[in-house]
Design an enzyme around this catalytic site. Sequence first.
Site, PDB file in Angstrom:
ATOM      1  N   SER A 160       3.569   4.056  15.733  1.00  0.00           N
ATOM      2  CA  SER A 160       5.012   3.880  15.876  1.00  0.00           C
ATOM      3  C   SER A 160       5.314   2.755  16.850  1.00  0.00           C
ATOM      4  O   SER A 160       4.961   2.830  18.029  1.00  0.00           O
ATOM      5  CB  SER A 160       5.649   5.178  16.393  1.00  0.00           C
ATOM      6  OG  SER A 160       6.987   4.907  16.767  1.00  0.00           O
ATOM      7  N   TRP A 178       0.836  -1.219   0.000  1.00  0.00           N
ATOM      8  CA  TRP A 178       0.000   0.000   0.000  1.00  0.00           C
ATOM      9  C   TRP A 178       0.864   1.259   0.000  1.00  0.00           C
ATOM     10  O   TRP A 178       0.568   2.235  -0.679  1.00  0.00           O
ATOM     11  CB  TRP A 178      -0.848  -0.059   1.272  1.00  0.00           C
ATOM     12  CG  TRP A 178      -2.034   0.835   1.357  1.00  0.00           C
ATOM     13  CD1 TRP A 178      -2.080   2.182   1.118  1.00  0.00           C
ATOM     14  CD2 TRP A 178      -3.357   0.450   1.755  1.00  0.00           C
ATOM     15  NE1 TRP A 178      -3.349   2.654   1.348  1.00  0.00           N
ATOM     16  CE2 TRP A 178      -4.139   1.611   1.743  1.00  0.00           C
ATOM     17  CE3 TRP A 178      -3.939  -0.742   2.141  1.00  0.00           C
ATOM     18  CZ2 TRP A 178      -5.498   1.609   2.103  1.00  0.00           C
ATOM     19  CZ3 TRP A 178      -5.277  -0.738   2.503  1.00  0.00           C
ATOM     20  CH2 TRP A 178      -6.047   0.418   2.470  1.00  0.00           C
ATOM     21  N   ARG A 221       2.634   6.688  -3.535  1.00  0.00           N
ATOM     22  CA  ARG A 221       3.346   7.797  -2.887  1.00  0.00           C
ATOM     23  C   ARG A 221       2.538   9.075  -2.795  1.00  0.00           C
ATOM     24  O   ARG A 221       2.971  10.043  -2.189  1.00  0.00           O
ATOM     25  CB  ARG A 221       4.637   8.091  -3.678  1.00  0.00           C
ATOM     26  CG  ARG A 221       5.599   6.936  -3.696  1.00  0.00           C
ATOM     27  CD  ARG A 221       6.546   7.017  -4.861  1.00  0.00           C
ATOM     28  NE  ARG A 221       5.854   6.707  -6.114  1.00  0.00           N
ATOM     29  CZ  ARG A 221       6.412   6.722  -7.307  1.00  0.00           C
ATOM     30  NH1 ARG A 221       7.676   7.038  -7.415  1.00  0.00           N
ATOM     31  NH2 ARG A 221       5.713   6.422  -8.389  1.00  0.00           N
ATOM     32  N   ARG A 234      -5.359  -1.708  -7.396  1.00  0.00           N
ATOM     33  CA  ARG A 234      -5.551  -2.678  -6.312  1.00  0.00           C
ATOM     34  C   ARG A 234      -6.889  -3.401  -6.362  1.00  0.00           C
ATOM     35  O   ARG A 234      -7.106  -4.348  -5.596  1.00  0.00           O
ATOM     36  CB  ARG A 234      -5.349  -1.981  -4.956  1.00  0.00           C
ATOM     37  CG  ARG A 234      -3.970  -1.364  -4.790  1.00  0.00           C
ATOM     38  CD  ARG A 234      -2.847  -2.378  -4.957  1.00  0.00           C
ATOM     39  NE  ARG A 234      -1.531  -1.748  -4.877  1.00  0.00           N
ATOM     40  CZ  ARG A 234      -0.392  -2.418  -4.958  1.00  0.00           C
ATOM     41  NH1 ARG A 234      -0.381  -3.733  -5.127  1.00  0.00           N
ATOM     42  NH2 ARG A 234       0.777  -1.779  -4.901  1.00  0.00           N
ATOM     43  N   ASP A 271      -6.180  12.445  -2.312  1.00  0.00           N
ATOM     44  CA  ASP A 271      -7.233  13.084  -3.115  1.00  0.00           C
ATOM     45  C   ASP A 271      -7.882  12.040  -4.028  1.00  0.00           C
ATOM     46  O   ASP A 271      -7.347  10.943  -4.241  1.00  0.00           O
ATOM     47  CB  ASP A 271      -6.700  14.316  -3.867  1.00  0.00           C
ATOM     48  CG  ASP A 271      -5.730  13.963  -4.973  1.00  0.00           C
ATOM     49  OD1 ASP A 271      -6.091  13.137  -5.843  1.00  0.00           O
ATOM     50  OD2 ASP A 271      -4.609  14.509  -4.985  1.00  0.00           O
TER      51      ASP A 271
HETATM   52  C1  LIG Z   1      -0.150  -6.093  -9.176  1.00  0.00           C
HETATM   53  C2  LIG Z   1       1.039  -5.268  -8.738  1.00  0.00           C
HETATM   54  C3  LIG Z   1       2.276  -5.852  -8.641  1.00  0.00           C
HETATM   55  C4  LIG Z   1       3.393  -5.088  -8.235  1.00  0.00           C
HETATM   56  N1  LIG Z   1       4.621  -5.705  -8.113  1.00  0.00           N
HETATM   57  C5  LIG Z   1       5.689  -4.993  -7.698  1.00  0.00           C
HETATM   58  C6  LIG Z   1       6.966  -5.603  -7.523  1.00  0.00           C
HETATM   59  O1  LIG Z   1       7.136  -6.793  -7.773  1.00  0.00           O
HETATM   60  N2  LIG Z   1       7.990  -4.857  -7.067  1.00  0.00           N
HETATM   61  C7  LIG Z   1       7.855  -3.514  -6.794  1.00  0.00           C
HETATM   62  O2  LIG Z   1       8.840  -2.880  -6.403  1.00  0.00           O
HETATM   63  N3  LIG Z   1       6.656  -2.904  -6.937  1.00  0.00           N
HETATM   64  C8  LIG Z   1       5.569  -3.597  -7.376  1.00  0.00           C
HETATM   65  N4  LIG Z   1       4.359  -2.971  -7.503  1.00  0.00           N
HETATM   66  C9  LIG Z   1       4.249  -1.559  -7.145  1.00  0.00           C
HETATM   67  C10 LIG Z   1       4.156  -0.668  -8.393  1.00  0.00           C
HETATM   68  O3  LIG Z   1       5.346  -0.734  -9.176  1.00  0.00           O
HETATM   69  C11 LIG Z   1       3.915   0.790  -7.982  1.00  0.00           C
HETATM   70  O4  LIG Z   1       4.997   1.249  -7.208  1.00  0.00           O
HETATM   71  C12 LIG Z   1       2.658   0.957  -7.159  1.00  0.00           C
HETATM   72  O5  LIG Z   1       1.575   0.295  -7.776  1.00  0.00           O
HETATM   73  C13 LIG Z   1       2.319   2.436  -7.018  1.00  0.00           C
HETATM   74  O6  LIG Z   1       1.916   2.916  -8.267  1.00  0.00           O
HETATM   75  P1  LIG Z   1       2.213   4.414  -8.699  1.00  0.00           P
HETATM   76  O7  LIG Z   1       3.668   4.716  -8.649  1.00  0.00           O
HETATM   77  O8  LIG Z   1       1.539   4.598 -10.029  1.00  0.00           O
HETATM   78  O9  LIG Z   1       1.383   5.213  -7.585  1.00  0.00           O
HETATM   79  P2  LIG Z   1       1.738   6.554  -6.819  1.00  0.00           P
HETATM   80  O10 LIG Z   1       2.998   6.446  -6.076  1.00  0.00           O
HETATM   81  O11 LIG Z   1       0.495   6.920  -6.038  1.00  0.00           O
HETATM   82  O12 LIG Z   1       1.941   7.590  -7.962  1.00  0.00           O
HETATM   83  C14 LIG Z   1       0.828   7.988  -8.770  1.00  0.00           C
HETATM   84  C15 LIG Z   1       1.420   8.555 -10.040  1.00  0.00           C
HETATM   85  O13 LIG Z   1       2.164   9.737  -9.710  1.00  0.00           O
HETATM   86  C16 LIG Z   1       3.310   9.808 -10.521  1.00  0.00           C
HETATM   87  N5  LIG Z   1       4.499   9.791  -9.642  1.00  0.00           N
HETATM   88  C17 LIG Z   1       4.526   9.617  -8.311  1.00  0.00           C
HETATM   89  N6  LIG Z   1       5.770   9.724  -7.834  1.00  0.00           N
HETATM   90  C18 LIG Z   1       6.566   9.939  -8.918  1.00  0.00           C
HETATM   91  C19 LIG Z   1       7.963  10.107  -9.100  1.00  0.00           C
HETATM   92  N7  LIG Z   1       8.820  10.103  -8.093  1.00  0.00           N
HETATM   93  N8  LIG Z   1       8.419  10.289 -10.352  1.00  0.00           N
HETATM   94  C20 LIG Z   1       7.583  10.315 -11.397  1.00  0.00           C
HETATM   95  N9  LIG Z   1       6.255  10.149 -11.302  1.00  0.00           N
HETATM   96  C21 LIG Z   1       5.742   9.966 -10.059  1.00  0.00           C
HETATM   97  C22 LIG Z   1       3.281   8.625 -11.467  1.00  0.00           C
HETATM   98  O14 LIG Z   1       2.622   9.008 -12.642  1.00  0.00           O
HETATM   99  C23 LIG Z   1       2.409   7.637 -10.744  1.00  0.00           C
HETATM  100  O15 LIG Z   1       1.743   6.708 -11.589  1.00  0.00           O
HETATM  101  C24 LIG Z   1       3.245  -3.714  -7.924  1.00  0.00           C
HETATM  102  C25 LIG Z   1       1.987  -3.122  -8.043  1.00  0.00           C
HETATM  103  C26 LIG Z   1       0.891  -3.875  -8.449  1.00  0.00           C
HETATM  104  C27 LIG Z   1      -0.479  -3.205  -8.541  1.00  0.00           C
END
Ligand SMILES: Cc1cc2nc3c(=O)[nH]c(=O)nc-3n(C[C@H](O)[C@H](O)[C@H](O)COP(=O)(O)OP(=O)(O)OC[C@H]3O[C@@H](n4cnc5c(N)ncnc54)[C@H](O)[C@@H]3O)c2cc1C
Length: 311
Positions: free
Chosen positions: A120, A108, A112, A230, A219
Amino acid sequence: LSQSHDDLSALLAAPPQPTRRACAPALEEQLYRVNPVLDHGFVRVIDYMGTDEAIVQAARVSYGAGTKQHTGDRGLIRYLMRHRHTSPFEMCAIKLHVKLPIFVARQWIRHRTASVNEVSARYSILEHEFYLPSPTHLAEQSSDNKQGRKEEAISAAQAAEVLALLERDARHTYATYEHLLNDDGSGDPADPARPQLARELARINLSLGMYTEWYWKIDLHNLLHFLSLRLHAHAQYEIRVYAEVIGQLVSAWVPLAWEAFEDYRLGGASFSKQELALLRALVERAGPEAGLGASGLGARERKEFRDKLGL
Ligand SMILES: Cc1cc2nc3c(=O)[nH]c(=O)nc-3n(C[C@H](O)[C@H](O)[C@H](O)COP(=O)(O)OP(=O)(O)OC[C@H]3O[C@@H](n4cnc5c(N)ncnc54)[C@H](O)[C@@H]3O)c2cc1C
């Protein structure tokens, strides 16, 4: 967070306050109420800001008279969702109190774009609660999806054995935790001959199945992104069940945005260039109007469908 439980019970019992803020009556009903998830977890709404109208208002600030061409609030919200005009959805926000196993929390927290305050374990003593799957959710490693389990559960006898092992280890590590803390419940040593190890160290052998708690504020735009990932069949069952509960809360909170999200995100799909070419050829063969009349799409969406296919 434990202290806050009592405060929230008091809030739940308190009479409603008059307010000038726009409210979502169905979500007001949900405020502070515990929605159980898994064996010891829950999700509850602590606060929220905005309604479907807030999305519409924000869009109208951007587009002004240009929005009049849309048929009311529903049509405008659907247009925004369809065309990924995302910022009006950021005008709504929600704060949840979530209790979840640590291994679910690790998945979860990868999202980010939320604000988090977690209990804690350096400060508090963790409760003796750990997740044990129900036998029907115990399955072997999937052979075609390296990140998942098979659909078919293992036998009842095998499940009983697995659960006994999981429970044995969880109880054992918690007993070690309590031994290292050496706390009689009032802060004094249970055994004066032994040290009271710091909480930040006593916790290090606890297992990923232990429960943690946090406040999670996000948001609506980013929450829908979280839910699209998810609620997906590829997400692990144990986080998907939290997403399902949150989805129900969102549908009560912003029903028009939720409907649009179901139609254009959850129930929709994106296509590659090659897949689109294939679709275009299939539709052309059937005749460009084939099925469109019975599709339920409005005139504008039919035009968009043709434009997407390049017809
Ligand atoms: C089915 C499934 C399997 C997964 N398996 C793995 C795994 O094996 N290993 C692993 O490490 N992770 C895994 N993940 C995690 C996945 O890679 C993402 O980190 C997680 O789903 C969060 O997605 P997000 O970064 O789009 O979301 P958020 O962090 O909420 O970000 C939302 C959006 O904001 C933008 N954003 C946020 N921060 C940044 C940044 N620093 N730079 C650029 N753009 C940004 C991007 O467009 C992003 O899509 C898995 C996720 C799922 C759903």
